[in-house]
Design a protein around this motif. Structure first.
Motif, PDB file in Angstrom:
ATOM      1  N   UNK A   9      -8.262 -55.892  -7.112  1.00  0.00           N
ATOM      2  CA  UNK A   9      -9.651 -55.415  -7.151  1.00  0.00           C
ATOM      3  C   UNK A   9      -9.897 -54.756  -8.504  1.00  0.00           C
ATOM      4  N   UNK A  10     -11.127 -54.843  -8.963  1.00  0.00           N
ATOM      5  CA  UNK A  10     -11.504 -54.213 -10.226  1.00  0.00           C
ATOM      6  C   UNK A  10     -12.575 -53.151  -9.981  1.00  0.00           C
ATOM      7  N   UNK A  11     -12.655 -52.185 -10.884  1.00  0.00           N
ATOM      8  CA  UNK A  11     -13.712 -51.172 -10.816  1.00  0.00           C
ATOM      9  C   UNK A  11     -15.031 -51.825 -11.209  1.00  0.00           C
ATOM     10  N   UNK A  42     -18.544 -57.430 -11.023  1.00  0.00           N
ATOM     11  CA  UNK A  42     -17.330 -57.289 -10.214  1.00  0.00           C
ATOM     12  C   UNK A  42     -16.083 -57.746 -10.970  1.00  0.00           C
ATOM     13  N   UNK A  43     -16.199 -58.854 -11.675  1.00  0.00           N
ATOM     14  CA  UNK A  43     -15.104 -59.361 -12.515  1.00  0.00           C
ATOM     15  C   UNK A  43     -15.744 -59.851 -13.804  1.00  0.00           C
ATOM     16  N   UNK A  50     -15.153 -55.387 -20.219  1.00  0.00           N
ATOM     17  CA  UNK A  50     -13.968 -55.972 -19.590  1.00  0.00           C
ATOM     18  C   UNK A  50     -13.585 -55.181 -18.343  1.00  0.00           C
ATOM     19  N   UNK A  51     -13.352 -55.895 -17.255  1.00  0.00           N
ATOM     20  CA  UNK A  51     -12.988 -55.253 -15.982  1.00  0.00           C
ATOM     21  C   UNK A  51     -11.633 -54.562 -16.063  1.00  0.00           C
ATOM     22  N   UNK A  52     -11.522 -53.444 -15.320  1.00  0.00           N
ATOM     23  CA  UNK A  52     -10.290 -52.655 -15.237  1.00  0.00           C
ATOM     24  C   UNK A  52      -9.793 -52.672 -13.788  1.00  0.00           C
ATOM     25  N   UNK A  53      -8.496 -52.924 -13.597  1.00  0.00           N
ATOM     26  CA  UNK A  53      -7.896 -53.001 -12.261  1.00  0.00           C
ATOM     27  C   UNK A  53      -8.039 -51.656 -11.544  1.00  0.00           C
ATOM     28  N   UNK A  54      -8.445 -51.716 -10.270  1.00  0.00           N
ATOM     29  CA  UNK A  54      -8.711 -50.496  -9.489  1.00  0.00           C
ATOM     30  C   UNK A  54      -7.635 -50.213  -8.450  1.00  0.00           C
ATOM     31  N   UNK A  55      -6.715 -51.154  -8.203  1.00  0.00           N
ATOM     32  CA  UNK A  55      -5.761 -50.970  -7.097  1.00  0.00           C
ATOM     33  C   UNK A  55      -4.347 -51.376  -7.507  1.00  0.00           C
ATOM     34  N   UNK A  59      -3.011 -50.847 -11.633  1.00  0.00           N
ATOM     35  CA  UNK A  59      -4.217 -50.024 -11.752  1.00  0.00           C
ATOM     36  C   UNK A  59      -4.342 -49.459 -13.167  1.00  0.00           C
ATOM     37  N   UNK A  60      -5.555 -49.544 -13.719  1.00  0.00           N
ATOM     38  CA  UNK A  60      -5.809 -49.037 -15.072  1.00  0.00           C
ATOM     39  C   UNK A  60      -5.659 -50.075 -16.163  1.00  0.00           C
TER      40      UNK A  60
END
Length: 323
Positions: A9-11, A42-43, A50-55, A59-60
């Motif tokens: 998932x992404x932020x 969302x992506x 650029x999307x950042x990983x949320x999980x 993550x980050x």
């Protein structure tokens, strides 16, 4: 040593828009202090967004980092050969409190030449629509450049546009060169090529807080129109439960409707990542490494390296996307 891949998932990247509203916050639980949230990216691999990983263990990290580190394990061998370290799709939820501008998008050739970008073929899945809400797609009559320009110059453009009243579940395929706009009162999921190139041709004569009108792109737009396009933009699809019902298949993406009411074993046979957008209910996606719950208004990226996984729900409607 690289981390093992899992459902990612992404932020969300939230965008304040002159036409945006509160549905993304109130209905899809997007967390924002912005007054008019029009879009949730969302992506995204768009430059500067650029999307950042949320999980999970990554993550980050950025989507760019994932592409460079995992390459074909993330997006598939054929996709990596074509796109390299660029993610090919931009995935959004959109809330139009007011009408969006009348617009169109250039094809790959024009976008490459003018903007060093991909073109912008896209599709819409309506998640919610107020009574009498419309989408504008295409013209309501045979059209050519001369007639179009006549109406544009005489401020009668809306008289030649096709207005479609819509409801939840309605789906539209918006090819490059086709005039379109999301109407007030519509919330939808959008799947598109990675591109942020839009040619605005009319913006309802509105101005911002400072009294400024938004920029129009009529000089660029006239070459980008395809006036000979058939009116084949409405997507008919089946809704058989617990199987993937193909909605749109084009060179840029394939999207299916998947209504889950039991536990499904899924196999990824596509040599591609898979994306799941939850448009109703919630589901759990389970792999050997991890499990991730996806709720209405959330999106998860399944890396190409994950070949089998389980989706478990008794009430989820998902959009399933791959390239």
């Amino acid at each position: 040593m690289k981390e093992t891949l899992y459902p990612i998932k992404f932020t969300p990247i939230l965008k304040d828009k002159i036409w945006g509203g509160n549905k993304l916050k109130n209905i899809l639980n997007k967390n924002s202090n912005l007054p008019n949230v029009g879009e949730s990216w969302e992506i995204s691999d768009v430059e500067g967004d650029t999307s950042i990983v949320a999980n999970g263990t990554l993550q980050g990290q950025s989507l760019k980092y994932l592409l460079e580190s995992y390459q074909s394990d993330l997006i598939g061998e054929k996709n990596y050969k074509i796109f390299g370290d660029k993610f090919p799709l931009l995935i959004k939820f959109i809330d139009a409190k007011e009408d969006l501008s009348i617009q169109l998008h250039p094809n790959d050739e024009l976008a490459k030449k003018r903007h060093n970008s991909f073109g912008k073929t896209e599709m819409w899945y309506v998640m919610q629509a107020d009574d009498d809400a419309n989408l504008i797609v295409g013209f309501n009559q045979e059209m050519d450049a001369k007639t179009y320009l006549h109406h544009l110059e005489n401020k009668t453009l809306t008289s030649i546009l096709n207005f479609d009243k819509v409801k939840a579940g309605d789906t539209y395929f918006i090819e490059v060169g086709r005039v379109h706009a999301i109407g007030a009162g519509v919330m939808l999921a959008e799947i598109q090529q990675t591109s942020d190139i839009t040619y605005r041709v009319y913006d309802w004569d509105r101005v911002d807080d400072q009294g400024n009108a938004r920029e129009l792109h009529n000089d660029l737009a006239i070459d980008a129109f395809d006036f000979d396009m058939p009116n084949n933009f409405r997507v008919a699809y089946t809704k058989e439960q617990n199987v993937s019902n193909e909605m749109v298949s084009c060179p840029y993406f394939t999207t299916s409707y998947l209504e889950v009411t039991q536990t499904l074993l899924k196999e990824n046979t596509h040599d591609s990542f898979m994306i799941y957008m939850c448009v109703e209910g919630e589901a759990e996606i389970i792999t050997d490494q991890a499990s991730e719950v996806i709720k209405k208004g959330e999106t998860v990226l399944m890396p190409s390296a994950i070949k089998t996984f389980t989706i478990k729900s008794d009430n989820a409607k998902l959009l399933e996307v791959y390239v």
